[in-house]
Enzyme design. Structure first.
Site, PDB file in Angstrom:
ATOM      1  CB  SER A 216      -1.030   0.049   1.238  1.00 37.20           C
ATOM      2  OG  SER A 216      -0.164   0.325   2.308  1.00 37.20           O
ATOM      3  CE  LYS A 252      -1.670   2.036   5.971  1.00 33.53           C
ATOM      4  NZ  LYS A 252      -2.033   1.627   4.652  1.00 33.53           N
TER       5      LYS A 252
END
Length: 289
Positions: A216, A252
């Protein structure tokens, strides 16, 4: 060193600065992003210096010089009391990319060229500008040949990828790997026993090393990549962080949008994680890129 319309000399200086910085980045095997983080120079600014699109501020030149143990004039010709030709800057830049034994060969070659030049000057009273240029060209050609030989790899000696790294001049250092961190759905940190692995040097200063699980965060981090994390007491909007949310660990981008706090993925195929007020969170640190 203020902004304004660039003069021809400014453009020439930018080329020299660009060549010098590219040579230093290659020599020290450090990324622009990592260097910018270490020196607290905006990444966009350093990128423009390296690409030769803008002139650096005096303060940033000083930071760069201090980090590499150089004088400001070694990076930026505007700080030199004597103007150095572009050819000489190019020679210096390429020489920095050579390993030590080849640099010594270049030095010996330059000394021989200088002796020949002095001998020519003694006969002709002084060497012409064209003669000086010819000697510099000879040095450039010699250095280019040394660099080409240095980068040539004998495949007979390549059995493992480690052999390939070593052939390219990479050294290895021990890294303690503390497990995985998810770039996707969330995994635990610290459940696996810490292991010591070999990793190509130089290794950035860090507090914890983790392996990325998932895709991701592509194209910045790929599945299986190692990331280095620095513990910190403060974080900023836009930084890449490692955080444990509701007992699951993620790497992230920390992002604040209106009244929401999000952990976002760089891969558009993944949805953002919107943090809720009752979620538990433990921020491990920021990722050194």
């Amino acid at each position: 060193m203020g902004r304004g319309k660039l003069t021809p000399q400014d453009k020439k200086d930018m080329k020299i600065i660009s060549a010098n910085l590219q040579g230093l980045l290659d020599e020290y095997e450090i990324t622009q992003s990592h260097l910018a983080t270490l020196l607290k120079i905006p990444k966009s600014s350093l990128n423009e210096y390296v690409k030769g699109k803008s002139l650096p501020k005096a303060g940033n030149v000083q930071k760069l010089a201090d980090y590499f143990g150089l004088k400001k004039s070694d990076i930026d010709p505007r700080f030199s009391t004597k103007t150095t030709s572009f050819a000489v800057e190019k020679i210096s830049n390429i020489s920095r990319q050579l390993e030590s034994k080849r640099q010594k060969k270049v030095l010996a070659f330059c000394q021989q060229q200088l002796a020949d030049q002095k001998e020519t000057a003694a006969v002709k009273n002084k060497p012409s500008d064209n003669a000086k240029a010819d000697y510099q060209k000879a040095v450039e050609t010699f250095i280019a040949k040394e660099l080409e030989d240095q980068n040539r790899i004998d495949l007979n000696n390549i059995k493992k990828v480690k052999d390939l790294y070593q052939a390219l001049g990479h050294k290895y250092e021990d890294v303690i790997l503390y497990g995985e961190v998810s770039a996707g759905t969330g995994v635990w940190v610290g459940h696996e026993k810490a292991e010591t692995i070999q990793y190509p040097a130089p290794i950035p200063e860090h507090d914890i090393a983790l392996r990325v699980n998932g895709n991701s965060m592509e194209p910045l981090f790929y599945d299986g990549d190692l990331i280095f994390v620095k513990k910190t007491k403060t974080i900023h909007h836009g930084q890449i962080i490692v955080a444990i949310v509701n007992n699951e660990a993620y790497v992230k981008k920390f992002y604040r949008k209106n009244k929401e706090i999000r952990l976002i993925s760089l891969n558009p195929d993944y949805n953002d994680i919107i943090l809720k007020e009752n979620d538990t969170i433990d921020i491990i640190g920021t990722v050194i890129t």
